[in-house]
Design an enzyme around this catalytic site. Structure first.
Site, PDB file in Angstrom:
ATOM      1  N   GLU A   6       0.967  -1.120  -0.067  1.00 56.80           N
ATOM      2  CA  GLU A   6       0.061  -0.107   0.035  1.00 56.80           C
ATOM      3  C   GLU A   6       0.751   1.183  -0.076  1.00 56.80           C
ATOM      4  O   GLU A   6       1.851   1.298   0.461  1.00 56.80           O
ATOM      5  CB  GLU A   6      -1.031   0.036   1.163  1.00 56.80           C
ATOM      6  CG  GLU A   6      -1.917  -1.129   1.255  1.00 56.80           C
ATOM      7  CD  GLU A   6      -3.043  -1.083   2.317  1.00 56.80           C
ATOM      8  OE1 GLU A   6      -2.808  -0.019   3.156  1.00 56.80           O
ATOM      9  OE2 GLU A   6      -3.914  -1.799   2.278  1.00 56.80           O
ATOM     10  N   HIS A  42      -8.125   1.462   1.509  1.00 59.14           N
ATOM     11  CA  HIS A  42      -8.143   1.080   2.979  1.00 59.14           C
ATOM     12  C   HIS A  42      -8.948   2.275   3.734  1.00 59.14           C
ATOM     13  O   HIS A  42      -8.517   2.964   4.657  1.00 59.14           O
ATOM     14  CB  HIS A  42      -6.615   1.249   3.639  1.00 59.14           C
ATOM     15  CG  HIS A  42      -6.241   0.674   4.806  1.00 59.14           C
ATOM     16  ND1 HIS A  42      -4.932   0.156   4.815  1.00 59.14           N
ATOM     17  CD2 HIS A  42      -7.015   0.537   6.020  1.00 59.14           C
ATOM     18  CE1 HIS A  42      -4.673  -0.448   5.950  1.00 59.14           C
ATOM     19  NE2 HIS A  42      -5.971  -0.181   6.771  1.00 59.14           N
TER      20      HIS A  42
END
Length: 531
Positions: free
Chosen positions: A263, A281
């Site tokens: 990420e 997220h």
């Protein structure tokens, strides 16, 4: 008069956090978006650092943080904080474990509906001027089986919501007791059973060595054909390459992912599949959750900086300033004993039924609550991930693990002694330790076998049959692999009976060497340990 504490907020937090710090007389600077070099340049001016997930509190940052006393993470995960380095430098690391639990659980439920009714694709099609009513044939969630991997704080909220949707809920969690399962209205099953039966699977487990790729290729293709997968927990719990294969082949009907192995996730083969829903997220991204964690982290950090009070700390328990000097070495001893028991239990995949902690001699005169919490955290961390001394008793209680303390004021062979016993379905495993010198922890007993050993960062625990020649073969195996032995400790219950060997090493044992040790004659079990 001493200067007021100074806090840096280096990520985006609610303005309410700034207001709390200022109201309590703490100077605060709000500088989100700092580059690593910029953070290192100024961090030495601050007593506290308040962050979310963007700031990386690395060893390099901590090395130049000469004034830093506390790092406050507004959220649950502390993957972006080098907790070991922080502990070594005396920096307290706090999180806010309950501030965004409901929000994350609701996001998982939203993802279930998004998959079941193909909402993102249907929305995009309609906005494009199409009216493809027959294309988007969904499925009802009512009556379907939802499989929970992880039934802790967030997982239990998901279970509650799913039961309200008239779903059949099954759960896999090594720490979930039958009693707790009944309270949640779920059926406790093993992982293979869950994978085979669930129409929807949602993950709510921490990322640890035990849970890494818990849904690997084998388990993904063991899922029911047409099943759907949701992950709002942690990237790395699912093998993304295998998931792509399972989705592209049509074995799985869809997947909804809020977290990814890397990420920010800006490029993934999964993005090209119509049956995949992706969000960046967002599990904790609601106004209520952001407000809650901001308020909580600001209050906790203010309490610590102004009064020394500690709450929701990852690397130390809640203790008063008066208790801390005397309790600190005992907390470390309890943690180490628990970590030894927990790693041995995790290596065998055993389900914990009870944890008993006993105090003898001088240890019996202390406040045992933080010591027991430290022992619980040590036991549970190898299997649960980020369990700390504050939330360990809650985690144990939620999973139906019996916790008991025994206090014996008289002294035995040692002036002070702490004993941790882990009870599973198959056995009772007891370890005991004492303090020597100026408060150095020392192991004195494992499974009723006396063994005097200091704890080392890397160790190898071997159980074997007590026969001539074993020690020589074992030592040569390590020597041939180029592994240096720092300390070597032996114990046995009787001549020719069961024996243990605890070796301190300079580095972790490579897997191939561990396999060779396990294949040696007379070896019953060999387990690598890390402290």
């Amino acid at each position: 008069m001493s200067a007021a504490p100074k806090v840096l907020i280096s990520d985006k937090l609610s303005p309410a956090a700034i207001a709390i710090f200022q109201r309590r007389g703490i100077e605060v600077d709000f500088k989100p978006g700092l580059k690593p070099a910029e953070l290192r340049e100024i961090i030495g001016n601050y007593d506290g650092l308040a962050i979310r997930s963007a700031t990386k509190v690395t060893r390099e940052v901590l090395e130049v943080a000469s004034r830093l006393k506390v790092v406050g993470r507004a959220g649950i995960g502390v993957d972006n904080v080098d907790v070991s380095s922080a502990t070594a430098r005396g920096v307290v690391v706090m999180n806010t474990p309950h501030g965004n639990a409901i929000t994350t659980a609701e996001h998982a439920i939203a993802m279930i509906f998004a998959l079941a009714r193909q909402l993102p694709e249907a929305s995009a099609s309609t906005k494009a001027g199409k009216w493809e009513k027959n294309r988007f044939m969904g499925v009802e969630v009512s009556g379907k089986t939802l499989g929970l991997i992880g039934a802790g704080n967030i997982g239990s909220i998901v279970a509650n919501r799913a039961v309200g949707l008239h779903m059949k809920v099954i759960a896999f969690d090594p720490f979930l007791s039958e009693k707790r399962a009944v309270e949640l209205g779920v059926e406790k099953v093993d992982l293979d059973t869950l994978v085979a039966r669930a129409d929807f699977i949602t993950l709510h487990a921490p990322y640890t060595e035990q849970t890494k790729n818990i849904l690997n290729r084998e388990r993904l293709f063991a899922m029911k054909k047409g099943a759907r997968l949701i992950n709002c927990a942690r990237g790395g719990l699912v093998d993304e390459a295998a998931l792509f294969e399972a989705l592209q082949s049509g074995h799985l009907a869809g997947a909804a992912l809020d977290v990814f192995e890397t990420e920010p996730a800006t490029d993934s083969p999964l993005f090209g599949l119509e049956n995949v829903v992706c969000t960046p997220h967002l599990g904790a991204a609601t106004a209520e959750a952001q407000e809650n964690v901001a308020l909580q982290v600001a209050e906790q950090m203010s309490d610590f900086l102004l009064t020394g009070a500690v709450s929701n700390a990852i690397n130390m328990p809640s203790v008063t300033a008066e208790e801390a000097p005397r309790l600190r070495p005992y907390m470390e001893l309890a943690r180490l004993l628990g970590a030894l028991s927990g790693q041995l239990t995790a290596a065998q995949g055993e389900e914990i039924k009870a944890i008993h902690v006993a105090y003898e001699g001088q240890a019996a005169e202390l406040n045992q609550r933080p010591l027991t919490a430290a022992a619980l955290a040590g036991v549970l961390t190898p299997m649960m991930g980020a369990v700390n001394m504050v939330n360990a008793p809650v985690v144990a209680r939620e999973r139906g693990i019996e916790v008991a303390e025994t206090v014996l004021e008289r002294s035995g062979d040692y002036a002070t002694l702490v004993r941790v016993t882990v009870v599973t379905q198959a056995l009772r495993r007891s370890v005991a330790g004492t303090l020597v010198g100026t408060g150095k922890p020392r192991l004195v007993e494992i499974k009723d076998i006396a063994v005097e050993a200091d704890f080392a960062p890397h160790m190898l625990y071997v159980t074997n049959q007590d026969r001539p020649g074993f020690i020589g073969r074992f030592g040569m195996t390590l020597a041939d692999a180029g592994i240096n032995i720092a300390t070597f400790h032996l114990g046995r219950n009787a001549p020719g009976g069961d024996a243990i060997c605890l070796v301190g090493l300079d580095a972790p044992v490579p897997e191939q060497v561990l396999a060779t040790v396990r294949a040696l004659p007379l070896v019953v079990r060999a387990t690598p340990l890390a402290f």
